[in-house]
Write an enzyme that holds these catalytic residues in place. Structure first.
Site, PDB file in Angstrom:
ATOM      1  N   GLU A   1       0.822  -1.219   0.000  1.00  0.00           N
ATOM      2  CA  GLU A   1       0.000   0.000   0.000  1.00  0.00           C
ATOM      3  C   GLU A   1       0.850   1.260   0.000  1.00  0.00           C
ATOM      4  O   GLU A   1       0.510   2.256  -0.649  1.00  0.00           O
ATOM      5  CB  GLU A   1      -0.959   0.003   1.195  1.00  0.00           C
ATOM      6  CG  GLU A   1      -2.167  -0.911   1.051  1.00  0.00           C
ATOM      7  CD  GLU A   1      -1.873  -2.368   1.394  1.00  0.00           C
ATOM      8  OE1 GLU A   1      -0.739  -2.655   1.851  1.00  0.00           O
ATOM      9  OE2 GLU A   1      -2.767  -3.219   1.214  1.00  0.00           O
TER      10      GLU A   1
ATOM     11  N   HIS B   1     -11.808  -4.924   8.694  1.00  0.00           N
ATOM     12  CA  HIS B   1     -12.224  -4.846   7.290  1.00  0.00           C
ATOM     13  C   HIS B   1     -13.541  -4.101   7.110  1.00  0.00           C
ATOM     14  O   HIS B   1     -14.186  -4.264   6.088  1.00  0.00           O
ATOM     15  CB  HIS B   1     -12.374  -6.255   6.703  1.00  0.00           C
ATOM     16  CG  HIS B   1     -11.096  -6.827   6.163  1.00  0.00           C
ATOM     17  ND1 HIS B   1     -10.031  -7.131   6.952  1.00  0.00           N
ATOM     18  CD2 HIS B   1     -10.708  -7.145   4.901  1.00  0.00           C
ATOM     19  CE1 HIS B   1      -9.054  -7.624   6.212  1.00  0.00           C
ATOM     20  NE2 HIS B   1      -9.428  -7.643   4.958  1.00  0.00           N
TER      21      HIS B   1
END
Lengths: 821, 79
Positions: free
Chosen positions: A531, A598
């Site tokens: 990321e 999540h």
């Protein structure tokens, strides 16, 4: 996952061993006489002079910090001074082998690289080009000031004064600094000489330079990017992410034609053996020689080499060799450039972590003294010539310093006269025209099954009989995003898209599905699970004139790219004094059903950081129009998308989602349902709970609720909301973010101020509790449901209606706060 | 004996999907496990394998058409 690359068991299951490529150490041994023949005496002398300029510049800063004076000039400098005294050979050697079009990205200790690269570029550019560059910088203001106060007999000499004054004024945070004083010592840069941002975050330039190299490769430029950093930065994960990104095998295995080959980026580690107070070799690192880490990245070992950084000619030779490899498509490359830092980390460094004996042992390898001695021994210069050079440089530095501290020549920015000046530098607030170009495609869009499928769908999601259509039969939010992306990707070659599963998979949630049939690899590719590198490379790509659409599969992974989003993507436009643009769109899905790591709405985290635009569309119409605006923006935009809404069809916009391209301006809330008694402002998917609650309040209790969808968080136009609250007198703000510190709380506080006289009750934030998101079966107890909204609004704002409370949210907020909840 | 080719269950939230392409024509020989057609849901593209060996006797849903989960898409006749 490309099927073209089979993972054959026979290849991996056989016995054997990996043979690592030998890593050269200090192999340079060319006699000075040979260098003299190759480069000429003037060039060898310039190398010495450039090292002296770097040293004198830093000695001046160090003297101001230590004594408040330099030569006969008194000045109190309060900013940072991370000096590189002892490392000048590395900086000047590197610059000697680079062209003006090669771009360097630096660290917090990069004055030397800045000055050396600038001097090298000045030596290579024509007088005409130098004049154009200097005239082009802020309307020639700095040039004209240099002509008046630091006049010089030749254009290159004038350009050197321009370089040094622009840098020093920047360090002293003056309006005539290269970046209007918005960057300062650790962030100065001047792109026309190939000097790109220095960076106060250790290792942060690695990813940015990698993205710059990607843009250079895609634009077909025959130049390289250099990531300057220290040995300490090899302890930073994002540096490894960047090096791997630059070495991805797909450049060779899948990319085609002129796009083949690793990225043209050189990771240049000025290895001064210390990372602040920690010693890298022997204490904080596992490697014995820094160059060893190249072996971890690819079979070529990044062509890593350890070089004598105290010898500028050894460094120049190594950089020249690596540069040729990079331009041949054999990148990336790594140099471990050993150069002992004789000064402290900063001026507060008391050298308590190293012995006097060690410092003394390295003194004989001082790059300036040893190089000057070699030139004298070879007969290139006499001792008196060296002294004359030293005197000339000291005199030059005194003149530049006087100009940099003189408020008549180098004024401070007058914030008192213009209090929002810095604020106005935060964003470009500009858009590109609607893309209309023709770009090479693998196939025409009409051939894609997905596009054929979408073409048959209804544009509005509610049938004539009032029933909602299935996502196979009407355009969804996913399709709306796709249509905006398709338009830009097929008409603007500068735009590239990547993320962890963007190509064949079509993105984890199918937004890109079908694009891999149309777009070649260099426009749409799978990235590693990195990321930090995904975001940092997009920043570098943007700084170099490219545009990027990147994806973090879940917003919860923002933490993995924290520095890159918060300090890099958000800052460079303002820190450049408005010069650099960052056209980066970062898409993040907000999860559901997968629990605590999540499913979090982290919009408040990014909305909190100045320099980022943030949107959270909840309908297909808004998603398409807002993403089109984001992709057109010259500023970084973060687009949040709820996974629960990807299959949502259009239920609000009359006529449905237009098939043609359109934009919705960022920052405009939208009234989704009119009402008179209470305003329900929703962020993201809470729109649907808000609309359901409004329906029930109307039918069951005769309360008319106006539902407004925020759509954007930054920017945000309060006017429609104030107008609504003036009408209703009541406001509930619903979002799926934890309430503490949320953007809903910001809206509530501001609305209280802006519409206080109209309010009949305090604004009420209905967010999620300040605890983890539970799994799928418990989610309705966590995210605000229509029942919760009805219960809270009716109970707290319409007490006279005596509605029984049904929701779960009867907890005592003050008691929870006392318990850290 | 005939074996129907059914629209597979595609997760508990998907009720229908679109047929994208058939890789066999009526009358063609098919082997069990061979890729027979591709379908797409709103989110993904999937391949459907032949459930039995034999001859493709009939195709009931044309490309670009939608079919519900569990619907018969084709018939394979044992040869």
């Amino acid at each position: 996952m490309p099927k073209a690359l089979a993972v054959e068991p026979a290849r991996f299951r056989r016995k054997g061993q990996l043979d690592l490529k030998p890593i050269p150490l200090h192999q340079y041994d060319r006699p000075l006489a040979t260098e003299r023949q190759r480069r000429g005496d003037a060039a060898l002398k310039a190398v010495l002079r450039h090292m002296l300029v770097v040293r004198e510049f830093e000695a001046m800063l160090g003297s101001f910090k230590a004594k408040g004076s330099y030569q006969d000039i008194a000045f109190a400098y309060r900013g940072p001074a991370h000096l590189s005294i002892g490392q000048e050979g590395a900086a000047v050697g590197q610059a000697l082998a680079l062209t003006p079009g090669d771009h360097i990205f630096g660290s917090h200790r990069s004055h030397g690289e800045f000055i050396a690269k600038g001097l090298s570029a000045i030596a290579q550019l024509s007088a005409h080009d130098l004049g154009t560059i200097m005239e082009g910088h802020r309307g020639g203001a700095l040039l004209h000031s240099v002509e008046r106060h630091l006049a010089a007999p030749t254009v290159p000499a004038l350009a050197e004064n321009f370089l040094l004054l622009g840098l020093l004024a920047e360090i002293f945070m003056r309006d005539n600094g290269f970046n209007r004083g918005m960057g300062g010592s650790m962030h100065a840069f001047f792109p026309p000489f190939g000097i790109y941002p220095n960076n106060a975050i250790v290792g942060a330039s690695a990813g940015i330079a990698t993205g710059a190299a990607l843009r250079k490769k895609l634009a077909g430029e025959a130049t390289i990017a250099v990531a300057n950093g220290g040995d300490g930065s090899t302890g930073c994960g994002p540096v490894f992410e960047a090096m791997n990104f630059a070495a991805m095998a797909q450049y060779d295995t899948l990319w085609t034609d002129q796009n083949k080959g690793g990225l043209p980026v050189l990771y240049f580690f000025s290895n001064n053996f210390y990372a602040m107070g920690g010693q890298t070799i022997g204490e904080t690192m596992g490697w014995d020689r820094l160059s060893r880490i190249g072996a971890a990245i690819n079979p070529q070992g990044m062509h890593a080499e350890t070089v004598d950084g105290t010898n500028p000619l050894a460094v120049a030779d190594a950089v020249q060799c690596q540069r040729a490899r990079l331009l041949a498509g054999e990148g990336p490359a790594l140099l471990d450039v050993e150069c002992y830092r004789s000064a402290g980390h900063s001026t507060t460094d008391a050298n308590v972590y190293r012995s006097r004996e060690e410092i003394a042992a390295w003194e004989v390898f001082d790059p300036i003294a040893s190089y000057a001695a070699k030139l004298v021994a070879e007969g290139v210069l006499g001792d008196s010539d060296v002294q004359a050079l030293r005197d000339e440089v000291a005199s030059l530095m005194a003149a530049v310093t006087r100009a940099a501290i003189d408020p008549k020549i180098s004024p401070m920015i007058d914030i008192a006269a213009d209090p929002t000046l810095i604020g106005r530098l935060m964003f470009a607030n500009a858009e590109i025209a609607t893309p209309t170009g023709t770009v090479p495609l693998l196939a025409q869009p009409e051939t894609s099954a997905r596009i054929r499928q979408d073409a048959k769908k209804a544009r509005f999601g509610v049938g004539a009989d009032g029933t909602k259509l299935s996502p196979m039969r009407a355009i969804t939010l996913r399709d709306g995003l796709f249509e905006a992306i398709l338009h830009h990707m097929t008409r603007d070659e500068r735009l590239i898209a990547y993320g962890e599963e963007c190509r064949e998979w079509g993105g984890a949630f199918g937004v890109y599905r079908g694009l891999s049939d149309i777009l070649p690899y260099q426009r749409l590719f799978n990235s590693p699970i990195s990321e930090a590198a995904i975001v940092a490379t997009a920043v570098g790509h943007g700084l170099e004139g490219g545009r990027a659409l990147i994806e973090l599969m879940y917003g919860d992974f923002i933490g993995r790219a924290g520095d890159e989003i918060f300090n890099q993507m958000a800052k460079w436009h303002a820190m450049s004094g408005g010069v650099l643009k960052l056209p980066v769109v970062l898409r993040c899905s907000v999860g559901s059903k997968y629990g605590a790591q999540h499913s979090q709405d982290w919009t408040a985290l990014v909305a909190h950081i100045p320099g980022l635009k943030v949107v959270y569309p909840a309908t297909p119409y808004d998603a398409k129009g807002l993403l089109a605006s984001a992709l057109s923006s010259e500023d970084p935009v973060i687009v949040f998308e709820s996974q629960r809404l990807y299959d949502t069809v259009e239920q609000f916009h009359a006529g449905g989602v237009p098939a043609d391209y359109y934009r919705i301006p960022l920052g405009e809330p939208d009234i989704k349902r009119d009402g008179d008694d209470v305003t329900i402002l929703t962020i993201g998917p809470s729109l649907y709970a808000g609309v359901a609650a409004a329906g029930e309040m109307a039918s069951a209790y005769g309360v008319s609720a106006e539902v407004i969808d925020a759509r954007s968080l930054v920017p945000f136009n309060y006017d429609p909301l104030i107008a609504s609250v003036k009408k209703t007198g009541r406001l509930a703000i619903v979002s799926e973010a934890s309430e503490r510190g949320s953007f809903a709380m910001t809206l509530a506080a501001n609305l209280t101020r802006f519409a206080f006289s109209s309010l009949k009750a305090p604004p009420r934030v209905i967010g999620t509790p300040n605890w983890i998101v539970p799994g799928a079966e418990m989610e309705t107890s966590y995210f605000p449901q229509a029942d919760d909204i009805v219960a809270i609004v009716m109970g707290e704002m319409f007490a006279e209606k005596n509605v029984n409370r049904r929701g779960l949210r009867n907890w005592d907020d003050r008691e929870l706060a006392r318990k850290a909840l | 004996m005939d074996t129907p080719v059914l629209m597979p269950q595609l997760g508990n939230e998907i009720s229908e999907a679109q047929i994208d392409a058939w890789f066999k024509a009526v009358g063609d020989r098919v082997e069990k496990g061979e890729m027979l057609l591709t379908i797409t849901t709103p989110k993904i593209a999937l391949e459907v394998e032949a459930p039995a060996s034999g001859t493709l006797k009939e195709i009931l849903v044309a490309p670009d058409e939608l079919a519900k989960v569990g619907a018969t898409l084709a018939i394979i006749a044992a040869s």
